[in-house]
Design an enzyme around this catalytic site. Structure first.
Site, PDB file in Angstrom:
ATOM      1  N   SER A  33       3.283  -0.679  -5.058  1.00 13.35           N
ATOM      2  CA  SER A  33       4.399  -0.950  -3.259  1.00 13.35           C
ATOM      3  C   SER A  33       5.256  -2.101  -3.896  1.00 13.35           C
ATOM      4  O   SER A  33       6.948  -2.359  -2.955  1.00 13.35           O
ATOM      5  CB  SER A  33       3.953  -1.685  -2.447  1.00 13.35           C
ATOM      6  OG  SER A  33       3.121  -2.812  -3.148  1.00 13.35           O
TER       7      SER A  33
ATOM      8  N   ARG B 270       9.006  -0.832  -3.010  1.00 15.95           N
ATOM      9  CA  ARG B 270      10.113  -1.847  -1.444  1.00 15.95           C
ATOM     10  C   ARG B 270      11.439  -2.114  -2.195  1.00 15.95           C
ATOM     11  O   ARG B 270      11.999  -2.639  -1.104  1.00 15.95           O
ATOM     12  CB  ARG B 270       9.453  -3.200  -1.279  1.00 15.95           C
ATOM     13  CG  ARG B 270       9.559  -4.462  -0.359  1.00 15.95           C
ATOM     14  CD  ARG B 270       9.166  -5.089  -0.037  1.00 15.95           C
ATOM     15  NE  ARG B 270       7.325  -5.106   0.365  1.00 15.95           N
ATOM     16  CZ  ARG B 270       6.390  -5.167  -0.655  1.00 15.95           C
ATOM     17  NH1 ARG B 270       6.567  -5.782  -1.648  1.00 15.95           N
ATOM     18  NH2 ARG B 270       5.568  -5.005   0.050  1.00 15.95           N
TER      19      ARG B 270
ATOM     20  N   ASN C 274      15.097  -0.871  -0.397  1.00 18.52           N
ATOM     21  CA  ASN C 274      15.251  -1.572   0.512  1.00 18.52           C
ATOM     22  C   ASN C 274      16.892  -1.046  -0.304  1.00 18.52           C
ATOM     23  O   ASN C 274      18.073  -1.341   0.339  1.00 18.52           O
ATOM     24  CB  ASN C 274      15.488  -3.008   0.289  1.00 18.52           C
ATOM     25  CG  ASN C 274      14.453  -3.253   1.407  1.00 18.52           C
ATOM     26  OD1 ASN C 274      15.021  -3.267   2.679  1.00 18.52           O
ATOM     27  ND2 ASN C 274      12.900  -3.433   1.359  1.00 18.52           N
TER      28      ASN C 274
END
Lengths: 288, 156
Positions: free
Chosen positions: A222, A226, A230
């Protein structure tokens, strides 16, 4: 393309479609084993994809390391003439960052560890610097690289955090530290016991394993995804905006302003989660 | 998703830069921050102490002032008393001196009177003798009458 630059030096690359433009901007300057068995840079996306694990994204590494050298060098030069008296402008900036990092650590990290401060500072500043490259207009850095290399078709990705390998590098390093400190603080038995006997006690061992192991391994995944997700999405929108002609100026400005928030937030989030995970490594889970 | 050896490269670079930060950047910053914190704490403490000292000094000054006022009043009192005494003494002395002057003047006058009397006596004797000579119109035996004249003069 090869003939043209041989004949008249460097010329701007021309793209047949927006798709090609975007695809080219998403390609890496990748060094690895070419299909013919020799080692070299990939000349196309297909060649790059065929390289497998033992290849290196030279553009990401160059950007990543030179950014780190820039901010670390700056920090070092400030730290060398650090004074406890009235701080100058740069020292003030560094102190602000260190204070911010220390505050975060004070609020989320309850053990004693000398590594956590420098680690968090490095993570935050480095990721912020790399994310910041997203705000540089999308063609500038690749164009600069193309001029330097005298190759108008050179792949060069300017934002290292849009490379999953870079974010995974961070995440895996943090993950290794988490495992290292877990074993160091709790012992191998304590560390493994957390998976086996938590949260439901020893009679539900298989269930515990099923619940705990994925959540443990989800941490680095994660973390890496992440940040990568992004930044990749942000970069993609910049690329799309860059295709719309003169209207791109206000659009670019608006997205860049919004993106300032995102890049800072993502850098902070990465640091924050690192501190949280390391804190978990240092403390025993509450008994249930 | 093309994972490749960049992960390793980035991990190594990460380790190196964290080490660098740990070794060369973090300690001086923290040291400076701690030092400044200490300085500020000391400064605040010093300010507080100074304020306390100031109020103490003010109290002391007020006390001293009060004491000085009392003392000065005492001194003025004493001085007044002393002055009165000096004036009294001077008056006494003057009176004494005056009396002494008067007394000496009196004795001098007495002496003068005495001397005048003596002189007068002598002159009276001479006058008496002369008068007697005139009366008798002849010279009397000076030696015989001398005793008589002296007797006469002493009776004066």
């Amino acid at each position: 393309m090869a003939e043209s630059h041989a004949a008249e030096g460097f010329s701007l690359a021309e793209y047949e479609s927006g798709t090609e433009y975007i695809a080219h901007h998403l390609g890496f300057l990748r060094f690895g084993k070419l299909p013919d068995g020799s080692w070299g840079f990939a000349h196309s996306t297909a060649e790059a994809d065929a390289m497998g694990f033992w290849a290196i994204n030279v553009d990401s590494m160059i950007m990543s390391i030179s950014l780190a050298v820039i901010f670390m060098g700056l920090f070092y030069s400030i730290a060398k003439k650090m004074t406890s008296g009235v701080p100058g402008g740069l020292q003030n900036g560094l102190e602000f960052l260190v204070d911010m990092v220390q505050d975060t650590i004070k609020n989320t990290f309850f053990a004693k560890n000398n590594l956590i401060g420098p680690l968090s500072l490095t993570i935050f500043c480095w990721i912020f610097m790399m994310n910041l490259m997203d705000l540089v207009p999308v063609d500038w850095i690749p164009l600069f690289a193309q001029v330097v290399a005298q190759d108008s078709h050179l792949y060069f990705k300017a934002v290292p955090t849009t490379d999953i390998n870079i974010t995974a590098g961070f995440a895996i390093s943090v993950f290794v530290l988490v495992i290292f400190y877990s074993v160091k603080i709790k012992g191998m038995g304590g560390f493994l016991g957390e998976f086996a006997f938590h949260p439901f006690g020893k009679w539900a061992l298989p269930l515990n394993l099923v619940m705990e192991l994925p959540s443990f391994f989800a941490k680095p995944v994660s973390l890496a995804l992440r940040l990568y997700g992004n930044m990749f999405a942000g970069e993609m929108i910049f690329l799309v905006i860059a295709l719309v002609g003169w209207f791109q100026l206000p659009l670019h400005f608006a997205w860049a302003v919004f993106h300032i928030l995102i890049i800072t937030l993502q850098a902070y989030l990465f640091m924050m989660l690192t501190v949280v995970y390391l804190n978990q490594a240092h403390t025993k889970p509450e008994a249930h | 998703m093309n994972l490749n050896a960049t992960i390793l490269g980035q991990s190594i670079a990460f380790a190196v830069f964290v080490w660098f930060c740990l070794k060369y950047v973090w300690p001086p910053v923290i040291q400076a921050l701690t030092e400044r914190q200490k300085k500020i704490a000391e400064g605040l403490e010093a300010a507080e102490r100074a304020q306390r000292d100031l109020s103490l000094a003010q109290n002391k000054a007020a006390d001293d002032l009060k004491e000085a006022k009392v003392k000065s009043a005492e001194i003025i009192d004493m001085a007044n008393k002393r002055a009165n005494q000096i004036v009294e003494d001077a008056k006494d002395k003057a009176r004494e001196e005056g009396q002494r002057l008067i007394a000496s003047a009196k004795s001098e006058i007495e002496m003068e009177v005495q001397r005048a009397k003596e002189e007068l006596r002598a002159q009276v004797a001479a006058i008496a003798v002369a008068g007697a000579e005139k009366i008798l119109e002849n010279s009397v035996d000076q030696a015989a009458n001398e005793e008589l004249v002296k007797k006469l003069a002493s009776e004066l």
